[in-house]
Design an enzyme around this catalytic site. Structure first.
Site, PDB file in Angstrom:
ATOM      1  N   ASN A   6     -49.576-156.966 -20.096  1.00 31.85           N
ATOM      2  CA  ASN A   6     -49.075-158.116 -20.454  1.00 31.85           C
ATOM      3  C   ASN A   6     -49.625-158.459 -22.148  1.00 31.85           C
ATOM      4  OD1 ASN A   6     -48.890-161.265 -21.134  1.00 31.85           O
ATOM      5  ND2 ASN A   6     -48.073-161.274 -19.374  1.00 31.85           N
ATOM      6  N   HIS A  16     -44.304-158.992 -20.663  1.00 30.72           N
ATOM      7  CA  HIS A  16     -45.042-158.913 -19.267  1.00 30.72           C
ATOM      8  C   HIS A  16     -45.340-157.416 -19.373  1.00 30.72           C
ATOM      9  CE1 HIS A  16     -43.395-162.648 -17.491  1.00 30.72           C
ATOM     10  NE2 HIS A  16     -43.801-162.956 -18.441  1.00 30.72           N
ATOM     11  N   GLU A  69     -44.782-154.974 -16.847  1.00 30.20           N
ATOM     12  CA  GLU A  69     -43.636-154.202 -16.775  1.00 30.20           C
ATOM     13  C   GLU A  69     -42.836-153.887 -17.694  1.00 30.20           C
ATOM     14  OE1 GLU A  69     -44.619-156.617 -13.104  1.00 30.20           O
ATOM     15  OE2 GLU A  69     -44.501-157.078 -15.246  1.00 30.20           O
ATOM     16  N   SER A  79     -46.902-159.030  -8.387  1.00 25.05           N
ATOM     17  CA  SER A  79     -45.625-159.217  -8.077  1.00 25.05           C
ATOM     18  C   SER A  79     -44.622-159.336  -9.229  1.00 25.05           C
ATOM     19  CB  SER A  79     -45.458-160.239  -6.732  1.00 25.05           C
ATOM     20  OG  SER A  79     -44.124-160.307  -6.453  1.00 25.05           O
ATOM     21  N   CYS A 107     -42.257-160.770 -11.841  1.00 21.65           N
ATOM     22  CA  CYS A 107     -41.296-162.182 -11.835  1.00 21.65           C
ATOM     23  C   CYS A 107     -39.651-161.603 -11.842  1.00 21.65           C
ATOM     24  CB  CYS A 107     -41.679-162.642 -13.161  1.00 21.65           C
ATOM     25  SG  CYS A 107     -41.171-161.617 -14.796  1.00 21.65           S
ATOM     26  N   CYS A 116     -38.803-159.115 -14.799  1.00 25.49           N
ATOM     27  CA  CYS A 116     -39.168-157.893 -14.655  1.00 25.49           C
ATOM     28  C   CYS A 116     -38.450-157.414 -13.550  1.00 25.49           C
ATOM     29  CB  CYS A 116     -40.733-157.793 -14.375  1.00 25.49           C
ATOM     30  SG  CYS A 116     -41.676-158.596 -15.941  1.00 25.49           S
ATOM     31  N   ASP A 121     -46.827-168.567 -18.581  1.00 20.93           N
ATOM     32  CA  ASP A 121     -46.583-167.145 -18.385  1.00 20.93           C
ATOM     33  C   ASP A 121     -45.507-166.963 -17.342  1.00 20.93           C
ATOM     34  OD1 ASP A 121     -47.001-164.421 -19.253  1.00 20.93           O
ATOM     35  OD2 ASP A 121     -47.384-164.120 -17.077  1.00 20.93           O
TER      36      ASP A 121
END
Length: 145
Positions: free
Chosen positions: A39, A50, A52, A77, A79, A82, A142
Site C-alpha cells: 500500500n 493499495h 494489490e 482481505s 477491498c 482490489c 484507506d
C-alpha cells in the site's frame, strides 16, 4: 508459513517503515513472483495504490492467459476496488493473510468462482491491529469511511 505469504508480509512491513499502511501483496505465476507491492497511498499521495493494485502495477501488462493462471497473495482481505481488479484480470485464486481486522469482498470473489483461502496469520493480524490502533483516521480513510 507459505513463502509467498512471507513475501507479502515483507512488503507490508516495508510499507509501514515508509510511513504507510502495512498491507502487502504478491502475484505468483507458475511458482514465480511476477508482481509484488505494498500500500502506497500515503507515500505517493494516491487514492488507489493499495497493496494489490501496486502488485498489479509492478507485474505490468501480461497476456490474459498469464493472469488467469496466477495466485494473488495479500496480507489483508481485499477491498471492493482490489477485488474488482482480481475479477477483471481473472485471477483464479487468492490467499488472504487475515480477515479479522477487515473483511473485504470475499463473498463477491467466491460468487464469481475465485478460490479464496484465508489463513488468519498472526503476523498479519498484529500488523493491522497495531496500525489501526495507532492511526485510526488514516485507516478509515484507506477503507473509505
Amino acid at each position: 508459513m507459505d513463502k509467498f505469504l512471507e513475501t507479502a508480509i515483507e512488503e507490508a512491513k516495508k510499507g509501514r517503515l515508509q510511513g504507510g499502511i502495512p498491507i502487502g501483496s504478491v502475484i505468483v505465476y507458475k511458482g514465480e513472483i511476477i508482481g509484488r507491492g505494498h500500500n502506497k497511498r500515503v507515500q505517493n499521495g494516491s487514492v488507489v495504490l493499495h497493496g494489490e493494485m501496486d502488485a498489479f502495477e509492478n507485474a505490468g501488462r501480461q497476456p490474459a492467459s498469464v493472469y488467469k493462471a496466477c495466485t494473488l497473495y495479500t496480507t489483508l482481505s481485499p477491498c471492493s476496488m482490489c477485488s474488482g481488479a482480481i475479477l477483471l484480470y481473472g485471477i483464479p485464486k487468492v490467499v488472504i493473510g487475515e480477515n479479522k481486522t477487515f473483511s473485504g469482498d470475499e463473498a463477491l470473489l467466491k460468487s464469481r468462482g475465485v478460490q479464496v483461502d484465508v489463513v488468519n496469520n498472526k503476523i498479519c493480524i498484529d500488523l493491522m491491529e497495531s496500525f489501526i490502533s495507532a492511526h485510526p483516521e488514516l485507516w478509515n480513510e484507506d477503507i473509505g469511511e
